[in-house]
Scaffold this motif. Structure first.
Motif, short mmCIF file in Angstrom:
data_model
loop_
_atom_site.label_atom_id
_atom_site.label_comp_id
_atom_site.label_asym_id
_atom_site.label_seq_id
_atom_site.Cartn_x
_atom_site.Cartn_y
_atom_site.Cartn_z
N SER A 35 0.82 -1.21 0.00
CA SER A 35 0.00 0.00 0.00
C SER A 35 0.86 1.26 0.00
O SER A 35 1.70 1.46 0.87
CB SER A 35 -0.91 0.00 1.23
N GLY A 36 0.65 2.09 -1.01
CA GLY A 36 1.38 3.35 -1.13
C GLY A 36 2.57 3.30 -2.08
O GLY A 36 2.97 4.32 -2.62
N VAL A 37 3.13 2.12 -2.29
CA VAL A 37 4.31 2.00 -3.16
C VAL A 37 3.94 2.20 -4.62
O VAL A 37 4.60 2.95 -5.34
CB VAL A 37 5.03 0.65 -2.96
N SER A 38 2.87 1.56 -5.07
CA SER A 38 2.52 1.65 -6.49
C SER A 38 2.23 3.09 -6.89
O SER A 38 2.59 3.52 -8.00
CB SER A 38 1.35 0.74 -6.83
N GLU A 39 1.60 3.86 -6.01
CA GLU A 39 1.31 5.27 -6.31
C GLU A 39 2.60 6.07 -6.51
O GLU A 39 2.71 6.88 -7.43
CB GLU A 39 0.47 5.91 -5.19
N PRO A 63 12.67 8.01 -3.92
CA PRO A 63 12.29 8.79 -2.73
C PRO A 63 10.91 8.37 -2.21
O PRO A 63 9.99 8.17 -2.99
CB PRO A 63 12.29 10.23 -3.23
N ASP A 64 10.81 8.23 -0.93
CA ASP A 64 9.59 7.85 -0.19
C ASP A 64 9.26 6.36 -0.23
O ASP A 64 8.57 5.87 0.65
CB ASP A 64 8.37 8.66 -0.63
N SER A 70 10.06 0.24 4.50
CA SER A 70 10.63 0.06 5.85
C SER A 70 9.54 -0.12 6.89
O SER A 70 9.63 -1.00 7.76
CB SER A 70 11.48 1.27 6.24
N ARG A 71 8.52 0.70 6.81
CA ARG A 71 7.40 0.58 7.77
C ARG A 71 6.69 -0.76 7.57
O ARG A 71 6.30 -1.41 8.54
CB ARG A 71 6.42 1.73 7.61
N HIS A 72 6.53 -1.17 6.32
CA HIS A 72 5.83 -2.42 6.02
C HIS A 72 6.56 -3.63 6.63
O HIS A 72 5.91 -4.54 7.17
CB HIS A 72 5.69 -2.60 4.50
#
Length: 187
Positions: A35-39, A63-64, A70-72
């Motif tokens: 979640s969030g990576v593909s975007e 970036p990001d 890391s959080r995942h």
């Protein structure tokens, strides 16, 4: 009773080493599905380029993406790091158990104990006596009588072939057996 792990002792290098090892178990597609990576990734690549030419390392370096990934994997990384700390403790304890005062210097034992206490006190928040019985440390036969005599009133744990003794209650030090004898009026 819950034990408190001190993860602040984990370095960025430790975290990254474990993260990248963990990433080797993943596919590019599984990372992009986080979640969030593909975007974030879609802003840099079209889908065909991404799937055909990119690697996990290059995706994570966007970036990001590193922060999201890391959080995942944070809990996995913490579990691996904690396990590594226990493995280090086990290895050090084994070396302490093999220490022999007949031919090894006390400084070797002192260094092992310092390394062990740093991990168990600062990182694992455990007690030394869970791993090492100081009273059971071997003593060079020649100094055994002196160590037994003074250990009831002075924190002397062992003595090596040179007469160097491991002493101390809170902080371990090395003290010559002759100094200890002199302190107690024996010459």
């Amino acid at each position: 009773m819950a034990r408190c792990m001190n993860y602040s002792k984990m370095t960025k290098d430790d975290f990254d080493r474990i993260l990248y090892t963990r990433l080797n178990e993943e596919t590019l597609q599984s990372i992009v599905k986080i979640s969030g990576v593909s975007e974030i990734v879609s802003k840099y690549f079209n889908n065909d380029t991404l799937l055909n030419e990119e690697t996990l390392q290059s995706i994570v370096s966007i970036p990001d993406v590193y922060d999201v990934v890391s959080r995942h994997f944070n809990n996995d990384i913490l579990e691996v790091w904690e396990y590594e700390q226990y493995i280090k403790v086990k290895e050090i304890v084994e070396r302490i158990e093999l220490w022999n005062p007949e031919f090894q210097r006390t400084i070797v034992l002192l260094n092992l104990l310092n390394e062990l206490t740093e991990i168990i006190y600062d990182t694992l928040d455990l007690k030394l006596d869970k791993y090492v019985n100081l009273r059971a440390l071997p003593v060079r036969e020649f100094h055994k009588e002196s160590v037994e005599k003074y250990s009831s009133t002075y924190p002397i744990w062992t003595c090596d072939f040179e007469g160097s003794c491991l002493v101390g209650a809170e902080k371990f030090e090395i003290e010559p057996i002759d100094s200890i004898r002199h302190r107690f009026g024996d010459e």
